[in-house]
Design a protein around this motif. Structure first.
Motif, PDB file in Angstrom:
ATOM      1  N   ASN A 284       5.523   5.513  -1.669  1.00  0.00           N
ATOM      2  CA  ASN A 284       5.511   4.306  -2.480  1.00  0.00           C
ATOM      3  C   ASN A 284       4.094   3.794  -2.648  1.00  0.00           C
ATOM      4  OD1 ASN A 284       8.278   4.525  -2.333  1.00  0.00           O
ATOM      5  ND2 ASN A 284       8.476   3.035  -0.678  1.00  0.00           N
ATOM      6  N   SER A 285       3.856   3.099  -3.721  1.00  0.00           N
ATOM      7  CA  SER A 285       2.561   2.458  -3.919  1.00  0.00           C
ATOM      8  C   SER A 285       2.824   1.046  -4.375  1.00  0.00           C
ATOM      9  CB  SER A 285       1.726   3.206  -4.964  1.00  0.00           C
ATOM     10  OG  SER A 285       0.472   2.573  -5.136  1.00  0.00           O
ATOM     11  N   THR A 286       2.602   0.087  -3.492  1.00  0.00           N
ATOM     12  CA  THR A 286       2.922  -1.299  -3.803  1.00  0.00           C
ATOM     13  C   THR A 286       1.675  -2.148  -3.768  1.00  0.00           C
ATOM     14  OG1 THR A 286       3.392  -1.743  -1.473  1.00  0.00           O
ATOM     15  CG2 THR A 286       5.240  -1.100  -2.863  1.00  0.00           C
ATOM     16  N   ALA A 287       1.645  -3.159  -4.585  1.00  0.00           N
ATOM     17  CA  ALA A 287       0.511  -4.078  -4.586  1.00  0.00           C
ATOM     18  C   ALA A 287       0.656  -5.037  -3.420  1.00  0.00           C
ATOM     19  CB  ALA A 287       0.475  -4.859  -5.905  1.00  0.00           C
ATOM     20  N   PRO A 288      -0.461  -5.563  -2.903  1.00  0.00           N
ATOM     21  CA  PRO A 288      -0.377  -6.543  -1.820  1.00  0.00           C
ATOM     22  C   PRO A 288       0.517  -7.708  -2.206  1.00  0.00           C
ATOM     23  CG  PRO A 288      -2.648  -5.812  -2.119  1.00  0.00           C
ATOM     24  CD  PRO A 288      -1.846  -5.234  -3.251  1.00  0.00           C
ATOM     25  N   ALA A 289       1.397  -8.109  -1.282  1.00  0.00           N
ATOM     26  CA  ALA A 289       2.393  -9.128  -1.607  1.00  0.00           C
ATOM     27  C   ALA A 289       2.031 -10.509  -1.118  1.00  0.00           C
ATOM     28  CB  ALA A 289       3.735  -8.723  -0.988  1.00  0.00           C
ATOM     29  N   SER A 290       1.006 -10.623  -0.270  1.00  0.00           N
ATOM     30  CA  SER A 290       0.727 -11.911   0.352  1.00  0.00           C
ATOM     31  C   SER A 290      -0.174 -12.771  -0.507  1.00  0.00           C
ATOM     32  CB  SER A 290       0.048 -11.694   1.706  1.00  0.00           C
ATOM     33  OG  SER A 290      -0.427 -12.913   2.194  1.00  0.00           O
ATOM     34  N   LYS A 291       0.250 -13.988  -0.747  1.00  0.00           N
ATOM     35  CA  LYS A 291      -0.615 -14.888  -1.514  1.00  0.00           C
ATOM     36  C   LYS A 291      -1.799 -15.348  -0.688  1.00  0.00           C
ATOM     37  CE  LYS A 291       1.464 -19.392  -0.477  1.00  0.00           C
ATOM     38  NZ  LYS A 291       2.164 -20.549  -1.032  1.00  0.00           N
ATOM     39  N   SER A 292      -1.709 -15.167   0.651  1.00  0.00           N
ATOM     40  CA  SER A 292      -2.782 -15.617   1.522  1.00  0.00           C
ATOM     41  C   SER A 292      -3.762 -14.510   1.862  1.00  0.00           C
ATOM     42  CB  SER A 292      -2.209 -16.167   2.831  1.00  0.00           C
ATOM     43  OG  SER A 292      -1.409 -17.280   2.590  1.00  0.00           O
ATOM     44  N   SER A 293      -3.448 -13.272   1.490  1.00  0.00           N
ATOM     45  CA  SER A 293      -4.330 -12.172   1.853  1.00  0.00           C
ATOM     46  C   SER A 293      -5.566 -12.191   0.985  1.00  0.00           C
ATOM     47  CB  SER A 293      -3.608 -10.843   1.694  1.00  0.00           C
ATOM     48  OG  SER A 293      -4.478  -9.775   1.935  1.00  0.00           O
ATOM     49  N   ASN A 294      -6.730 -11.989   1.612  1.00  0.00           N
ATOM     50  CA  ASN A 294      -7.967 -11.915   0.841  1.00  0.00           C
ATOM     51  C   ASN A 294      -8.767 -10.691   1.229  1.00  0.00           C
ATOM     52  OD1 ASN A 294      -9.573 -12.653   3.226  1.00  0.00           O
ATOM     53  ND2 ASN A 294      -8.589 -14.645   2.932  1.00  0.00           N
ATOM     54  N   THR A 295      -8.093  -9.700   1.824  1.00  0.00           N
ATOM     55  CA  THR A 295      -8.788  -8.500   2.240  1.00  0.00           C
ATOM     56  C   THR A 295      -8.101  -7.289   1.649  1.00  0.00           C
ATOM     57  OG1 THR A 295      -7.403  -8.340   4.206  1.00  0.00           O
ATOM     58  CG2 THR A 295      -9.469  -9.540   4.431  1.00  0.00           C
ATOM     59  N   SER A 296      -8.779  -6.177   1.649  1.00  0.00           N
ATOM     60  CA  SER A 296      -8.234  -4.913   1.190  1.00  0.00           C
ATOM     61  C   SER A 296      -8.908  -3.793   1.924  1.00  0.00           C
ATOM     62  CB  SER A 296      -8.459  -4.756  -0.321  1.00  0.00           C
ATOM     63  OG  SER A 296      -9.834  -4.618  -0.591  1.00  0.00           O
ATOM     64  N   ALA A 297      -8.423  -2.572   1.711  1.00  0.00           N
ATOM     65  CA  ALA A 297      -8.997  -1.430   2.411  1.00  0.00           C
ATOM     66  C   ALA A 297     -10.462  -1.266   2.058  1.00  0.00           C
ATOM     67  CB  ALA A 297      -8.223  -0.165   2.040  1.00  0.00           C
ATOM     68  N   SER A 298     -10.824  -1.568   0.820  1.00  0.00           N
ATOM     69  CA  SER A 298     -12.213  -1.390   0.419  1.00  0.00           C
ATOM     70  C   SER A 298     -13.128  -2.411   1.031  1.00  0.00           C
ATOM     71  CB  SER A 298     -12.311  -1.474  -1.117  1.00  0.00           C
ATOM     72  OG  SER A 298     -11.889  -2.755  -1.553  1.00  0.00           O
ATOM     73  N   ALA A 299     -12.567  -3.421   1.699  1.00  0.00           N
ATOM     74  CA  ALA A 299     -13.399  -4.478   2.266  1.00  0.00           C
ATOM     75  C   ALA A 299     -13.954  -4.122   3.630  1.00  0.00           C
ATOM     76  CB  ALA A 299     -12.585  -5.768   2.367  1.00  0.00           C
ATOM     77  N   VAL A 300     -13.569  -2.965   4.174  1.00  0.00           N
ATOM     78  CA  VAL A 300     -14.013  -2.618   5.515  1.00  0.00           C
ATOM     79  C   VAL A 300     -15.504  -2.360   5.521  1.00  0.00           C
ATOM     80  CG1 VAL A 300     -13.802  -0.971   7.401  1.00  0.00           C
ATOM     81  CG2 VAL A 300     -11.795  -1.628   6.081  1.00  0.00           C
ATOM     82  N   VAL A 301     -16.226  -2.992   6.430  1.00  0.00           N
ATOM     83  CA  VAL A 301     -17.643  -2.768   6.601  1.00  0.00           C
ATOM     84  C   VAL A 301     -17.835  -2.079   7.935  1.00  0.00           C
ATOM     85  CG1 VAL A 301     -19.921  -3.828   6.751  1.00  0.00           C
ATOM     86  CG2 VAL A 301     -18.166  -4.836   5.296  1.00  0.00           C
TER      87      VAL A 301
ATOM     88  N   GLY B   8       0.808  -1.213   0.000  1.00  0.00           N
ATOM     89  CA  GLY B   8       0.000   0.000   0.000  1.00  0.00           C
ATOM     90  C   GLY B   8       0.838   1.257   0.000  1.00  0.00           C
ATOM     91  N   SER B   9       0.414   2.263   0.782  1.00  0.00           N
ATOM     92  CA  SER B   9       1.065   3.570   0.807  1.00  0.00           C
ATOM     93  C   SER B   9       2.250   3.543   1.752  1.00  0.00           C
ATOM     94  CB  SER B   9       0.060   4.647   1.245  1.00  0.00           C
ATOM     95  OG  SER B   9       0.660   5.923   1.285  1.00  0.00           O
ATOM     96  N   THR B  10       3.352   2.956   1.288  1.00  0.00           N
ATOM     97  CA  THR B  10       4.548   2.801   2.132  1.00  0.00           C
ATOM     98  C   THR B  10       5.485   3.985   1.961  1.00  0.00           C
ATOM     99  OG1 THR B  10       5.691   1.547   0.412  1.00  0.00           O
ATOM    100  CG2 THR B  10       4.404   0.292   2.026  1.00  0.00           C
ATOM    101  N   ASN B  11       6.378   4.153   2.920  1.00  0.00           N
ATOM    102  CA  ASN B  11       7.394   5.200   2.866  1.00  0.00           C
ATOM    103  C   ASN B  11       8.659   4.650   3.504  1.00  0.00           C
ATOM    104  OD1 ASN B  11       9.006   7.450   2.954  1.00  0.00           O
ATOM    105  ND2 ASN B  11       7.658   8.654   4.275  1.00  0.00           N
TER     106      ASN B  11
END
Length: 389
Positions: A297-314, A221-224
């Motif tokens: 920085n703008s990086t794509a999620p690196a985890s093959k096990s991740s299935n969530t994202s910022a837009s998934a927040v309810v 994500g938004s890394t520095n």
């Protein structure tokens, strides 16, 4: 014989072990306990509740036994990481058994529980299923990070809390906001922990216990990479004096163990909320340089096990009852003492919007706790035998 077979089948279906709660993800140490992590379907252990068992003061656990729940000899598969989306959020799977999370053995069409468990006692909270929860009853949970991948040398003091959710443990799907501007992890990733401390002043059950689970994690994500996450300081109780709250980066709270504690057991139960100087959500005061304003920085999620994202927040903060003169009012006062951070007066949380509760029991705490035998490495067991234990 047919009746006996039917009875045994029914017992097997109802034999899923329930204890307390952990955040489940394939990146956790002990995810497939008592087996090692495996891609072999026949070696999977979805009925796993070892990581959720409490780490109690009457168990006299040493650091090697309680840190990471004593499961550091049960690492995740290579390449499995918990992806922390800097500047976004992740949705944690909180459940009292792996089977009750999305990582269980489910059939198509199965509906998962809305709550972290099917009984309130395991959640150690005086709220009731089917009702808007009172936030003042929660002890809160946290995520912490250490910028190392070396599981053999990491120490409890190496962790810095980066996210807190005031209104947990309650929902199975629980949101953790991640600060923007986190530096990227080193080669091999980072190590993270999930931590839970609960209330015990309203008959929630046995309270002198902690929960501590280890994960391999990565930052996207938004890394520095110019940012520096500071070494965590020990939080201090400041409910009645918010100007005395510990500001800046904070280490997770460790208490009730035989050694490795950073808090003294003086009858004051620690919680992950404004009573100990924590803002709700991302801990934006953790940086000693760089930080949220420097996210480049703008990086794509690196985890093959991740299935969530910022837009998934309810968000379901409207479902919370915030009692007057409790956490919300404390948070407002504490905000002035916590640099670059503020504690909101209402607490966002996440929940499943499609699943249904299977129970509606009143929270009275657990009826009993077993004194569990900690899993140990062969070397640790030998040390115990040699010392006469």
């Amino acid at each position: 014989m047919a009746k006996i077979a039917s009875l045994l089948a029914a017992l097997a279906l109802g034999a899923t072990a329930r204890a307390h709660v952990a955040m489940w993800h394939p990146s956790m140490f002990g995810f497939n306990f008592p087996n090692q992590a495996s891609t072999d379907p026949t070696m999977q252990k979805p009925n796993n509740n070892e990581p959720v068992n409490p780490l109690r003061n009457d168990m006299n656990l040493t650091v090697s036994e309680w840190f990471g729940h004593g499961l550091l000899d049960y690492p995740p598969l290579e390449g499995d990481f918990l992806d922390l989306v800097s500047g976004g959020s992740i949705i944690g799977q909180l459940a009292c058994n792996r089977q009750f999370s999305i990582y269980g053995n489910h059939n198509p069409g199965d509906q998962l529980m809305e709550y972290a468990c099917d009984n309130v006692g395991a959640l150690h909270v005086m709220n009731n299923f089917g009702e808007a929860p009172n936030i003042s009853y929660f002890g809160g949970t946290s995520l912490a990070i250490a910028y190392t991948s070396d599981i053999s040398t990491i120490q409890p003091s190496d962790l810095t809390v980066i996210s807190v959710n005031y209104s947990s443990v309650w929902w199975r799907e629980t949101a953790y906001e991640i600060p923007a501007g986190l530096p990227s992890c080193p080669s091999g990733g980072c190590l993270c922990t999930w931590n839970w401390l609960h209330e015990a002043d309203h008959t929630e059950g046995y309270g002198s216990e902690i929960y501590n689970v280890m994960y391999r994690c990565n930052v996207s994500g938004s890394t520095n990479d110019a940012s520096v996450v500071g070494t965590g300081k020990v939080p201090t109780y400041c409910e009645d004096a918010p100007w005395n709250c510990t500001s800046g980066p904070k280490v997770p709270m460790y208490i009730y163990q035989a050694d490795g504690n950073n808090l003294v057991d003086n009858g004051q139960r620690p919680t992950y909320n404004a009573r100990y100087g924590f803002a709700d959500g991302a801990q934006n005061d953790i940086f000693t340089s760089g930080g949220a304003s420097g996210g480049t920085n703008s990086t794509a999620p690196a985890s093959k096990s991740s299935n969530t994202s910022a837009s998934a927040v309810v968000s379901s903060s409207a479902a919370l009852i915030v009692a007057s003169s409790t956490v919300s009012s404390i948070a407002t006062a504490a905000a002035a003492a916590v640099s670059a951070s503020s504690a909101p007066s209402t607490v966002p949380t996440s929940k499943s919007t499609s699943s249904k509760s299977t129970s509606s029991k009143s929270g009275k705490g657990c009826s009993r706790h077993r004194k569990m035998k900690r899993p140990r490495s062969a070397e640790h067991s030998k040390r115990r035998r040699d010392s006469g234990h």
